[in-house]
Design an enzyme around this catalytic site. Structure first.
Site, PDB file in Angstrom:
ATOM      1  N   ALA A   1       0.870  -1.171   0.000  1.00 47.80           N
ATOM      2  CA  ALA A   1       0.000   0.000   0.000  1.00 47.80           C
ATOM      3  C   ALA A   1       0.907   1.221   0.000  1.00 47.80           C
ATOM      4  O   ALA A   1       2.081   1.139   0.381  1.00 47.80           O
ATOM      5  CB  ALA A   1      -0.894  -0.021   1.230  1.00 47.80           C
TER       6      ALA A   1
ATOM      7  N   GLY B   1       0.931  -4.990   1.195  1.00 48.16           N
ATOM      8  CA  GLY B   1      -0.356  -5.063   0.497  1.00 48.16           C
ATOM      9  C   GLY B   1      -0.231  -5.736  -0.865  1.00 48.16           C
ATOM     10  O   GLY B   1      -1.197  -6.317  -1.358  1.00 48.16           O
TER      11      GLY B   1
ATOM     12  N   GLU C   1      -0.399  -9.362  -0.140  1.00 47.59           N
ATOM     13  CA  GLU C   1      -1.777  -9.660   0.267  1.00 47.59           C
ATOM     14  C   GLU C   1      -2.715  -9.655  -0.936  1.00 47.59           C
ATOM     15  O   GLU C   1      -3.631 -10.476  -1.045  1.00 47.59           O
ATOM     16  CB  GLU C   1      -2.230  -8.633   1.321  1.00 47.59           C
ATOM     17  CG  GLU C   1      -1.465  -8.815   2.630  1.00 47.59           C
ATOM     18  CD  GLU C   1      -1.657  -7.647   3.585  1.00 47.59           C
ATOM     19  OE1 GLU C   1      -1.488  -6.483   3.150  1.00 47.59           O
ATOM     20  OE2 GLU C   1      -1.957  -7.884   4.764  1.00 47.59           O
TER      21      GLU C   1
ATOM     22  N   GLU D   1       5.819  -4.924   6.775  1.00 47.23           N
ATOM     23  CA  GLU D   1       5.201  -3.801   7.501  1.00 47.23           C
ATOM     24  C   GLU D   1       5.851  -3.565   8.854  1.00 47.23           C
ATOM     25  O   GLU D   1       5.896  -2.447   9.356  1.00 47.23           O
ATOM     26  CB  GLU D   1       3.702  -4.075   7.704  1.00 47.23           C
ATOM     27  CG  GLU D   1       2.859  -4.032   6.441  1.00 47.23           C
ATOM     28  CD  GLU D   1       2.743  -5.370   5.749  1.00 47.23           C
ATOM     29  OE1 GLU D   1       3.572  -6.272   6.006  1.00 47.23           O
ATOM     30  OE2 GLU D   1       1.819  -5.526   4.929  1.00 47.23           O
TER      31      GLU D   1
END
Ligand code: DAK
Length: 257
Positions: A65, A108, A111, A131
């Protein structure tokens, strides 16, 4: 569409979504994910499409992200904006989705790939949930899907250290369906897509739904728990420090606050 390119019939019955923010290694900002959501909704309704491939480029599927967009947000901002609800559309898509991954699939990005139904990887693919290095934790299914895919010990190691998994390791641990040389990964994804597209679309969608149901009830609970804890990290000074350090290109100094 500014950040993705959609080709409806790249091959008969196969659509292709290409993530297209190459300079930022396809970092998944809000607009990009909204474009993906809208594209998936349309493709799901399009009779000429039976299978969807999502890819990035050779260097990056997606490096996570967009940290720059999240860095200054508070926990309550994150909770209230709920900017990530767009991500839920990926898992609501009825047609099978193949992620064709080369280069970085991190945070992300990892994911996102795991939310797809199958992964074809190039030899250069690198998977990880880094992260922790920026003072937060996975928030889009990483703690749940990675654990189910590769087992608790390895998932715990990756999530707590931020280490990457090579394509060969990802294959060994069952995260990806197949690893092929970089120049072959799109071809391989299309071969898989074409084979699936030759089956009954009705049976395919019902079978996909049934496979997902094998762990979905448990998954829903796990995802909700993970998302709350992810938001909670935004109440810490460490998350601010970690993300600022990334943006400022320096090492973070975590204080446990
Ligand atoms: N966000 C923003 N920009 C990024 C980025 C990211 N995740 N990753 C890379 N970039 C940018 C870099 O800032 C740089 O931009 P400029 O400085 O040129 O402007 C450019 O892309 C090229 O990156 P590097 O210069 O760093 O390239 P290197 O080859 O040296 O390194 C790298 C590649 C992938 C190792 C490195 O870029 C890196 O560590 N990137 C960050 C990886 C990361 O920490 N990812 C996790 C982010 S947190 C949720 C949904 C999603 C999420 C959470 C919740 N819900 C549904 C609730 C997801 C969270 C995350 O993904």
């Amino acid at each position: 569409m500014e950040f993705i390119k959609v080709t409806e019939e790249k091959e008969p019955f196969v659509a292709l979504i290409e993530l297209n923010r190459p300079k930022e290694l396809n970092a998944l900002n809000r607009q990009l994910m909204e474009e993906v959501r809208d594209a998936l909704q349309l493709l799901d309704k399009n009779d000429k499409v039976r299978v969807i491939i999502i890819t990035g480029n050779e260097k990056a599927f997606a490096a996570g992200a967009d940290i720059k967009q999240m860095a200054d947000k508070s926990a309550i901002d994150m909770l209230m904006i709920d900017q990530f609800s767009t991500w839920d559309q990926i898992r609501k898509t009825k047609k099978p989705i193949i992620a064709a991954v080369s280069g970085f699939a991190l945070g992300g990005g990892c994911e996102f790939a795991m939310t797809c139904d199958m992964i074809i990887a190039s030899e250069s693919a690198k998977f990880g949930q880094p992260e922790i290095k920026i003072g937060t934790m996975p928030g889009a299914g990483g703690t749940q899907r990675l654990t189910k895919a590769i087992g608790k010990a390895k998932a715990m190691e990756l999530i707590l250290t931020g280490r990457f998994l090579s394509a060969a390791e990802a294959h060994f641990y069952g995260l990806v369906n197949k690893v092929v040389p970089v120049e072959m990964f799109m071809q391989e994804a299309f071969a898989l897509a074409k084979e699936i597209a030759s089956m009954s679309p009705v049976a395919t969608q019902l079978a996909k739904e049934a496979v997902n149901r094998s762990f979905e009830t448990q998954l829903d609970e796990g995802l909700a728990f993970e998302r709350k804890n992810f938001y909670l990290t935004f109440a810490s000074e460490d998350q601010k420090e970690g993300m600022s350090a990334f943006v400022e290109k320096r090492a973070p100094n975590f204080k446990g606050k």
